[in-house]
Scaffold this motif. Structure first.
Motif, PDB file in Angstrom:
ATOM      1  N   PHE A 301      62.483 -53.481  59.718  1.00 13.28           N
ATOM      2  CA  PHE A 301      62.637 -54.724  58.957  1.00 13.28           C
ATOM      3  C   PHE A 301      63.315 -54.395  57.627  1.00 13.28           C
ATOM      4  CE2 PHE A 301      61.100 -57.559  55.593  1.00 13.28           C
ATOM      5  CZ  PHE A 301      61.527 -58.784  56.089  1.00 13.28           C
ATOM      6  N   VAL A 302      64.358 -55.157  57.302  1.00  9.94           N
ATOM      7  CA  VAL A 302      65.104 -54.936  56.066  1.00  9.94           C
ATOM      8  C   VAL A 302      65.259 -56.253  55.329  1.00  9.94           C
ATOM      9  CG1 VAL A 302      67.235 -54.104  55.021  1.00  9.94           C
ATOM     10  CG2 VAL A 302      66.392 -53.039  57.125  1.00  9.94           C
ATOM     11  N   ARG A 303      64.951 -56.248  54.047  1.00  4.21           N
ATOM     12  CA  ARG A 303      65.174 -57.419  53.180  1.00  4.21           C
ATOM     13  C   ARG A 303      66.145 -57.029  52.071  1.00  4.21           C
ATOM     14  NH1 ARG A 303      60.253 -61.044  51.563  1.00  4.21           N
ATOM     15  NH2 ARG A 303      60.848 -61.849  53.623  1.00  4.21           N
ATOM     16  N   THR A 304      67.158 -57.868  51.862  1.00  2.00           N
ATOM     17  CA  THR A 304      68.208 -57.570  50.892  1.00  2.00           C
ATOM     18  C   THR A 304      68.471 -58.785  50.023  1.00  2.00           C
ATOM     19  OG1 THR A 304      69.272 -56.082  52.474  1.00  2.00           O
ATOM     20  CG2 THR A 304      70.582 -56.773  50.596  1.00  2.00           C
ATOM     21  N   SER A 305      68.634 -58.549  48.741  1.00  2.00           N
ATOM     22  CA  SER A 305      69.106 -59.601  47.829  1.00  2.00           C
ATOM     23  C   SER A 305      70.347 -59.080  47.110  1.00  2.00           C
ATOM     24  CB  SER A 305      68.028 -59.990  46.818  1.00  2.00           C
ATOM     25  OG  SER A 305      67.730 -58.904  45.953  1.00  2.00           O
ATOM     26  N   TYR A 306      71.295 -59.978  46.892  1.00  2.00           N
ATOM     27  CA  TYR A 306      72.574 -59.596  46.282  1.00  2.00           C
ATOM     28  C   TYR A 306      72.997 -60.725  45.355  1.00  2.00           C
ATOM     29  CZ  TYR A 306      77.454 -58.016  45.975  1.00  2.00           C
ATOM     30  OH  TYR A 306      78.682 -57.584  45.532  1.00  2.00           O
ATOM     31  N   SER A 307      73.192 -60.402  44.086  1.00  2.00           N
ATOM     32  CA  SER A 307      73.573 -61.410  43.092  1.00  2.00           C
ATOM     33  C   SER A 307      74.787 -60.932  42.312  1.00  2.00           C
ATOM     34  CB  SER A 307      72.422 -61.685  42.125  1.00  2.00           C
ATOM     35  OG  SER A 307      71.279 -62.153  42.813  1.00  2.00           O
ATOM     36  N   PHE A 327      73.963 -57.160  41.043  1.00  2.00           N
ATOM     37  CA  PHE A 327      72.663 -56.515  41.276  1.00  2.00           C
ATOM     38  C   PHE A 327      72.333 -56.621  42.751  1.00  2.00           C
ATOM     39  CE2 PHE A 327      68.015 -56.638  41.714  1.00  2.00           C
ATOM     40  CZ  PHE A 327      67.711 -55.384  41.192  1.00  2.00           C
ATOM     41  N   ASN A 328      71.914 -55.502  43.354  1.00  2.00           N
ATOM     42  CA  ASN A 328      71.640 -55.427  44.780  1.00  2.00           C
ATOM     43  C   ASN A 328      70.314 -54.683  44.990  1.00  2.00           C
ATOM     44  OD1 ASN A 328      73.406 -53.983  47.654  1.00  2.00           O
ATOM     45  ND2 ASN A 328      71.817 -55.507  47.561  1.00  2.00           N
ATOM     46  N   ALA A 329      69.386 -55.311  45.706  1.00  2.00           N
ATOM     47  CA  ALA A 329      68.092 -54.692  46.003  1.00  2.00           C
ATOM     48  C   ALA A 329      67.843 -54.738  47.496  1.00  2.00           C
ATOM     49  CB  ALA A 329      66.967 -55.403  45.264  1.00  2.00           C
ATOM     50  N   SER A 330      67.418 -53.603  48.064  1.00  2.00           N
ATOM     51  CA  SER A 330      67.134 -53.516  49.495  1.00  2.00           C
ATOM     52  C   SER A 330      65.774 -52.876  49.706  1.00  2.00           C
ATOM     53  CB  SER A 330      68.202 -52.688  50.220  1.00  2.00           C
ATOM     54  OG  SER A 330      69.485 -53.246  50.054  1.00  2.00           O
ATOM     55  N   LEU A 344      67.746 -49.719  44.846  1.00  2.00           N
ATOM     56  CA  LEU A 344      68.154 -50.666  43.807  1.00  2.00           C
ATOM     57  C   LEU A 344      69.481 -50.206  43.216  1.00  2.00           C
ATOM     58  CD1 LEU A 344      64.745 -51.172  41.937  1.00  2.00           C
ATOM     59  CD2 LEU A 344      65.706 -52.563  43.779  1.00  2.00           C
ATOM     60  N   ARG A 345      70.435 -51.130  43.120  1.00  2.00           N
ATOM     61  CA  ARG A 345      71.751 -50.800  42.581  1.00  2.00           C
ATOM     62  C   ARG A 345      72.235 -51.923  41.678  1.00  2.00           C
ATOM     63  NH1 ARG A 345      75.074 -48.736  47.992  1.00  2.00           N
ATOM     64  NH2 ARG A 345      73.378 -47.482  48.891  1.00  2.00           N
ATOM     65  N   GLY A 346      73.018 -51.548  40.692  1.00  2.00           N
ATOM     66  CA  GLY A 346      73.665 -52.522  39.823  1.00  2.00           C
ATOM     67  C   GLY A 346      75.054 -52.044  39.447  1.00  2.00           C
ATOM     68  N   ALA A 347      75.873 -52.944  38.960  1.00  2.00           N
ATOM     69  CA  ALA A 347      77.234 -52.575  38.567  1.00  2.00           C
ATOM     70  C   ALA A 347      77.762 -53.569  37.549  1.00  2.00           C
ATOM     71  CB  ALA A 347      78.157 -52.523  39.778  1.00  2.00           C
ATOM     72  N   ASP A 369      78.805 -48.211  38.348  1.00  2.00           N
ATOM     73  CA  ASP A 369      77.616 -48.500  39.140  1.00  2.00           C
ATOM     74  C   ASP A 369      76.412 -47.753  38.583  1.00  2.00           C
ATOM     75  OD1 ASP A 369      78.186 -49.930  42.043  1.00  2.00           O
ATOM     76  OD2 ASP A 369      79.970 -48.982  41.196  1.00  2.00           O
ATOM     77  N   PHE A 370      75.223 -48.324  38.850  1.00  2.00           N
ATOM     78  CA  PHE A 370      73.957 -47.732  38.406  1.00  2.00           C
ATOM     79  C   PHE A 370      72.996 -47.705  39.592  1.00  2.00           C
ATOM     80  CE2 PHE A 370      75.916 -49.991  34.902  1.00  2.00           C
ATOM     81  CZ  PHE A 370      75.940 -49.030  33.891  1.00  2.00           C
ATOM     82  N   THR A 371      72.341 -46.565  39.806  1.00  2.00           N
ATOM     83  CA  THR A 371      71.363 -46.432  40.875  1.00  2.00           C
ATOM     84  C   THR A 371      70.126 -45.734  40.327  1.00  2.00           C
ATOM     85  OG1 THR A 371      72.096 -44.259  41.653  1.00  2.00           O
ATOM     86  CG2 THR A 371      73.283 -46.172  42.495  1.00  2.00           C
ATOM     87  N   LEU A 372      69.092 -45.642  41.177  1.00  2.00           N
ATOM     88  CA  LEU A 372      67.843 -45.041  40.727  1.00  2.00           C
ATOM     89  C   LEU A 372      67.946 -43.533  40.554  1.00  2.00           C
ATOM     90  CD1 LEU A 372      65.236 -47.001  42.898  1.00  2.00           C
ATOM     91  CD2 LEU A 372      65.682 -47.258  40.450  1.00  2.00           C
ATOM     92  N   ASN A 373      68.620 -42.845  41.497  1.00  2.00           N
ATOM     93  CA  ASN A 373      68.587 -41.389  41.500  1.00  2.00           C
ATOM     94  C   ASN A 373      69.950 -40.732  41.365  1.00  2.00           C
ATOM     95  OD1 ASN A 373      65.725 -41.400  42.052  1.00  2.00           O
ATOM     96  ND2 ASN A 373      66.237 -41.951  44.167  1.00  2.00           N
TER      97      ASN A 373
END
Length: 625
Positions: A301-307, A327-330, A344-347, A369-373
């Motif tokens: 199961f995958v949930r994604t939001s993209y703004s 902003f993108n969250a999966s 979690l990613r942003g740009a 771009d910005f990521t967690l790791n």
């Protein structure tokens, strides 16, 4: 269904059949794609194949190679010598690539639901997203506002229990538009084929290959006032498919069930010389796989939001500046992840486009771009294009940095995932000539080069045989794309010829592992050096005939290039007749033959493909009332 011939017929007989209008939009990938090659499959092309999936349409009309596992099975794309996860697919700004797998399955994207497909060729991560090393495909709805209610029904029946149905209702006013579409497809896929894995290559019948899909898409557009527009849409889809055995396995019982629910809202506001667009989307995807003999049960199961937010402003009459953020969250949950994992990613991005002399335009974009790791580098894109000969010849070129993060499966899948994988980084450049029109002929020729460090590849581990991803040190791609189209009226007959060709040398040039030295200088697996297609159409009054061919050269199936699949050429024939009635609407009767030369071939090793087959169809369109 008609392999591009409706396009020819629409040009020679514009009043014979009512077709959806061509979609012209102002997305960032269109306004700032200076110097890049862009292919638009407009509403005429998609209407010609209303029950085809996106993979089938691209194999007939694009300079790409589609890796097809067979009817109803997985279908992915090799774009400019890259992998399936390197092509980004979007629907109205909603990402369709699975965050877990990194790819989009083209076999479950029916063209009936869309008004246009725009293809941005080449790695342009600053423009199309960090995963787009090979290119991007944008799927969009038909634009505009029209008064009244219009209805469309499409029915198709074919060989091996293939039944397809589509329906759509469009209703609106001068300021509001509602579009409702539905699609159903089922097939037994019990075709006969030569099993070359068995002695004597006997003819056997495909088993455990049933397929069933249905989808419903609803979208709205509201022109709030002359300066503001609100759009929204929701798309639900369900797929059931049996996984057929390969030629080397006698039987199979595996079953996969996929479902997805996607929705978006987009608001755009304009002012004198500029506009602001804000959009957000959300999607849920479920994949369930069961193989009783192997005692495998796996759910994902995958949930994604993209703004996304973007502004654009015109300074004077020659300069456009823009900027924005993403902003993108999966979130993904599976027993093979050991629970829930997330990404979690942003740009942020900014750029400009300038017409510095008449007929010559330059653009540039800078993205961070910005990521967690990870700490992704700044990603630039520069493009230039101009007119060499007025109304005849254009030159274009671009240079961009590319970047791609590992997928959730590559990092966390149990067993085999590797959380220490490095992202792919590289550079991409291209230069091309576009012939605008010369005695009915138009075409484009593009040469490109890309170099990617830390290319991600799945391969069996030397000691355990367990498949696991690792980073190759470097992959280099050199290639060329060519497309041409010739149209001519021969008395009352309209002739349309269109062809595409791709040349790809996509090779491992360096490796980080001593055990992998044998792959240096070798072509990547399932990337043919040569691929192409040719479409020929004849139109007379309301009757049209067409012939299409797709060809793929030798494809290697092992990284050391010791095993390969033979080249193949597959042909198709289609015919149609349009009947127009003032009271009942427009009727289009179609017939199609697939694999007319009855070729026995494999697009993927040991995966059977059908031989000669056929379909009959009816497309009924009721104009606005």
């Amino acid at each position: 269904m008609l392999s591009g011939l409706i396009s020819a017929r629409a040009q020679s007989l514009p009043d014979s059949v009512t077709l959806p209008p061509v979609n012209i939009t102002g997305q960032r990938s269109q306004v700032f794609q200076t110097g890049l090659r862009v292919t638009v499959l407009d509403s005429n092309t998609l209407a010609a194949d209303p029950t085809a999936d996106l993979g089938e349409v691209l194999s007939r009309h694009g300079s790409v190679f589609v890796k097809d596992y067979g009817p109803g099975s997985l279908s992915t794309l090799s774009f400019r010598g890259t992998g399936a996860e390197h092509t980004r697919v979007m629907w109205e700004g909603v990402p369709l690539n699975s965050p877990a797998l990194g790819l989009a399955d083209l076999s479950i994207l029916p063209c009936f639901l869309f008004g246009q497909a725009e293809i941005v060729h080449g790695g342009a991560s600053a423009l199309t997203g960090v995963s787009a090393l090979g290119g991007q495909i944008r799927l969009e709805q038909a634009p505009g506002y029209a008064k009244g209610v219009r209805t469309r029904v499409n029915l198709v029946g074919g060989s091996y229990g293939d039944y397809q149905a589509g329906g759509g209702i469009t209703a609106g006013t001068a300021r509001f538009q509602s579009r409702t579409s539905g699609f159903y497809h089922s097939a037994a896929n019990n075709f006969a084929f030569k099993n070359t894995a068995l002695a004597g290559a006997p003819v056997v019948r495909q088993t455990n290959a049933r397929f069933r899909q249905y989808a419903v898409l609803q979208s709205f557009s509201w022109q709030i006032n002359p300066n503001q527009e609100l759009k929204a849409g929701v798309w639900y889809q369900s797929v059931f498919r049996q996984i057929p055995p390969s030629m080397t396995v006698p039987t199979a019982q595996a079953v996969e069930r996929d479902s997805s629910l996607r929705a978006f809202v987009a608001w755009k506001s304009g002012w004198n010389g500029g506009n602001l667009r804000i959009s957000t989307s959300w999607s849920d995807e479920f994949v369930g796989y069961v193989d009783p003999p192997a005692q495998v049960v796996s759910d994902l199961f995958v949930r994604t939001s993209y703004s996304e937010a973007e502004f654009r402003h015109l300074i004077g009459s020659k300069l456009i500046v823009h900027g924005g953020g993403i902003f993108n969250a999966s979130f993904a949950r599976s027993v093979n992840f050991g629970g829930t994992v997330h990404d979690l990613r942003g740009a942020v991005f900014a750029g400009a486009k300038l017409e510095f002399v008449p007929g010559w335009t330059a653009s540039g974009i800078l993205r961070k771009d910005f990521t967690l790791n990870q700490n992704p580098p700044l990603i630039p894109l520069m493009g230039l294009e101009g007119i060499l000969i007025p109304r005849k010849l254009k030159i274009k070129g671009g240079l961009s940095r590319t970047f791609n993060l590992p997928t959730l499966n590559q990092k966390y899948w149990i067993p085999g995932g590797n959380p220490d994988l490095r992202p792919e980084r590289g550079w991409n450049g291209e230069i091309g000539l576009e012939l605008l029109k010369l005695k009915g002929f138009s075409g484009e020729l593009t040469a490109y080069h890309s170099r990617v460090n830390d290319w991600l590849l799945w391969a069996p581990q030397p000691n355990t045989g367990l498949w696991s991803p690792f980073n190759l040190k470097q992959v280099t791609v050199n290639g060329m794309e060519a497309t041409g189209r010739w149209e001519k009226a021969l008395g009352k007959v309209w002739l349309n010829i269109k062809g595409n060709y791709a040349l790809n040398f996509s090779r491992n040039t360096q490796t980080n592992l001593g055990s992998q030295e044998g792959i240096i200088g070798k072509q990547l697996i399932y990337v043919p050096v040569h691929a192409g297609n040719l479409n020929v159409g004849l139109t007379w009054k309301n009757l049209w005939l067409g012939l299409n061919h797709q060809a793929a050269g030798l494809r290697y199936t092992t990284t050391d290039n010791r095993r390969s699949l033979d080249p193949y050429v597959v042909g198709g024939f289609n015919a149609g007749y349009a009947l127009k009635s003032k009271k009942a609407g427009d009727f289009v009767f179609t017939a199609q033959l697939n694999n007319i030369w009855n070729a026995s071939y494999q697009a993927v090793e040991w995966r059977a493909m059908p031989r000669l087959s056929g379909q009959l169809g009816l497309d009924w369109q009721i104009p606005a009332k």
